[in-house]
Design an enzyme around this catalytic site. Structure first.
Site, short mmCIF file in Angstrom:
data_model
loop_
_atom_site.label_atom_id
_atom_site.label_comp_id
_atom_site.label_asym_id
_atom_site.label_seq_id
_atom_site.Cartn_x
_atom_site.Cartn_y
_atom_site.Cartn_z
N THR A 41 0.80 -1.23 0.00
CA THR A 41 0.00 0.00 0.00
C THR A 41 0.83 1.27 0.00
O THR A 41 0.58 2.19 -0.79
CB THR A 41 -0.93 -0.01 1.23
OG1 THR A 41 -1.82 -1.11 1.08
CG2 THR A 41 -1.73 1.28 1.33
N ASP A 257 -9.32 -3.32 -0.19
CA ASP A 257 -8.17 -4.01 0.40
C ASP A 257 -8.57 -4.78 1.66
O ASP A 257 -8.21 -5.94 1.83
CB ASP A 257 -7.07 -3.00 0.72
CG ASP A 257 -5.79 -3.67 1.19
OD1 ASP A 257 -5.19 -4.40 0.37
OD2 ASP A 257 -5.40 -3.49 2.35
N HIS A 447 -1.32 -9.47 -0.91
CA HIS A 447 -0.61 -9.01 -2.11
C HIS A 447 0.83 -8.77 -1.66
O HIS A 447 1.19 -9.17 -0.57
CB HIS A 447 -1.27 -7.72 -2.61
CG HIS A 447 -1.48 -6.72 -1.51
ND1 HIS A 447 -0.52 -5.84 -1.10
CD2 HIS A 447 -2.52 -6.53 -0.67
CE1 HIS A 447 -0.95 -5.13 -0.08
NE2 HIS A 447 -2.18 -5.53 0.22
ZN LIG Z 1 -3.03 -1.34 -0.43
#
Ligand SMILES: [Zn+2]
Length: 515
Positions: A41, A257, A447
């Site tokens: 992020t 997210d 991720h």
């Molecule tokens: Zn993110």
């Protein structure tokens, strides 16, 4: 949109009828790249409004280890003020100090001081890394309401929004209906905890909110609706877009997210969320229309995302798996210590499986190179590791160029490398390996990898009256800042950006001013 992968955009594109449908009628780049390896992020947000990759923004990860900080906790959060956080180890003081370069909003303010630079987000790092150092207003969700930088009073818009949300959080909220198109995704998937002692399911959630559940509010479409409501209220109150010079409003919608981490990308939860967010975004754009201002919108993501291996395995991707605990720094320290004879405690440090790893700083240079070599050799034997690179190898590489989908793994890591903060070596896990060894409720998927499911994001540009077009060739999120700068006629010295201007005129005209 945090974790809005190119894959999610492709999967839901034909279902959008609201804001996402409108934005998809503009200039569409379905293969935008957060081209660097550390697809997290903070680095991702740092590229969007600076036009520079993490190697230059300095934001190499969400967290890194700095063994020189004067406090027991050596993990540094990308959006904290380290000098003030030591006083309260349970919380931290938010700051954009780690971002080394200016954002587009700051550049416009320098050239046109009457311009306003505003940022609103579900996460502090989302607002701060896009807004930058000089901000007129900045807000993010913090537990029970929207907060701002230390010492800043909340504007009336935020006070009112917090009051309304406080009432809603106290009373709870009903389950959301399953849109007709979501029925195929509405299937329970069982996830076992690490020791196999218990299991839980994801895939059939409806976002019912029990009274007082702040965490459940965050991982739901309601967070994004609240963020957009606050953004629209700030536009009205500050009369953004009505002055003689352009203003910048950066909005980071974080719920995609949180939903992805808690429930994965392919269940009923994400399907409901996509429909809800499309509608909320549509309402937000209508609120801007009602202000009768000329505005341009660009929508992208800080990184992509990947589903949980338990569901991927059932859906034709049996190669997906969870990272083994041997990749964690504690296990690696024990093995390497046994091989090198160095004291194991804190020998190798990292923020989880994969990414940057650091070696304890009290070692001699000879010990350090022995430890790094032993750790890399051990990792190279692990079937879940694709590549490792030392800091020296990365520092010696030129900055990558050319189309990002053809970059080598080493080049992807180079775009994330900033010597003063990066680890002693960098580890990239094999494709399909999810770096969550022990899943639990609220955290099943993630991720952060150098693979395209985490790097590839849509880039959508829209402005009233523009003729839409689709350009399927890969572009980068670092192209956004130069594109917007040229669109508003802001002169920026050559070499400033890592990206290039994308021409928003689909005909003979050229918004980049180069024809
Ligand atoms: Zn993110």
């Amino acid at each position: 949109m945090d974790q809005f992968s190119a894959d999610l955009f492709a999967q839901y594109r034909s279902h959008y009828t609201g804001g996402l449908a409108r934005l998809a009628s503009g200039a569409v780049f379905p293969s935008g790249y957060q081209s660097h390896a550390a697809s997290e992020t903070c680095p991702g947000h740092s590229t969007i409004m600076t036009g520079m990759r993490p190697a230059r923004t300095g934001v190499i990860a969400n967290n890194w280890i700095d063994q020189s900080v004067d406090r027991p906790k050596k993990v540094v959060y990308c959006a904290e003020d380290v000098t003030k956080t030591a006083a309260d180890p349970k919380d931290y003081v938010a700051s954009v100090g780690h971002l080394l370069v200016p954002t587009l909003g700051e550049r416009i303010k320098t050239a046109m001081p009457a311009s306003r630079n505003v940022a609103v987000a579900g996460k502090d790092r989302g607002a701060l890394m896009m807004g930058g150092h000089v901000l007129d207003e900045v807000y993010w969700w913090k537990g029970r309401g929207f907060a701002s930088l230390e010492g800043r009073p909340l504007a009336a818009a935020a006070v009112n929004q917090n009051k309304a949300l406080g009432t809603m959080l106290a009373s709870g909220a009903p389950a959301m209906a399953l849109p007709a198109g979501c029925a195929p995704q509405d299937r329970a998937v069982s996830v076992a905890t690490a020791n196999g002692a218990s299991s839980f399911t994801v895939g059939t959630g409806r976002f019912a909110l029990a009274p007082g559940e702040g965490a459940a509010f965050r991982a739901s479409p309601r967070l994004d609706r609240a963020t957009l409501d606050l953004a629209a209220e700030l536009v009205r109150a500050m009369k953004l877009g009505k002055g003689a010079v352009p203003d910048v409003l950066s909005v980071s919608l974080s719920a995609t997210d949180y939903v992805g981490h808690a429930f994965g990308t392919a269940g009923a939860e994400m399907c409901i969320h996509m429909h809800q967010l499309d509608a909320a975004l549509g309402d937000f754009l209508k609120a801007l229309d009602a202000e009768k201002i000329d505005y341009a919108v660009v929508l992208t993501a800080d990184h992509g995302g990947f589903d949980l291996p338990e569901r991927l395995g059932a859906q034709a991707l049996p190669a997906a798996q969870r990272a083994g605990a041997a990749l964690l720094p504690e296990a690696l320290s024990a093995v390497v210590a046994a091989q090198t004879g160095v004291e194991p405690k804190g020998l190798i440090l990292s923020d989880g499986a994969g990414g940057d790893y650091w070696v304890r700083r009290d070692l001699s240079p000879e010990q350090k190179s022995k430890v790094v070599a032993a750790a890399r050799a051990e990792l190279a034997r692990h079937p879940q590791v694709a590549a490792t690179l030392s800091a020296g190898e990365l520092a010696a590489m030129p900055m990558p160029s050319g189309s990002p989908e053809t970059w080598t793994l080493a080049q992807r890591a180079r775009a994330s490398f900033y010597a003063p903060r990066s680890g002693d070596f960098y580890v990239m896990l094999a494709r399909g390996v999810v770096p969550i060894p022990s899943p639990g409720p609220g955290y099943v998927a993630t991720h952060g990898s150098p693979w395209d499911y985490d790097r590839r994001v849509p880039m959508l540009f829209w402005r009233a009256g523009m003729a839409g077009f689709e350009q399927p060739s890969p572009v980068e999120t670092v192209d956004i800042a130069p594109t917007l700068a040229a669109w508003i006629g802001l002169a920026v010295p050559g070499g400033t950006f890592d990206g290039r201007c994308l021409d928003m005129d689909s005909g003979p005209g050229d918004t980049c001013g180069t024809k």
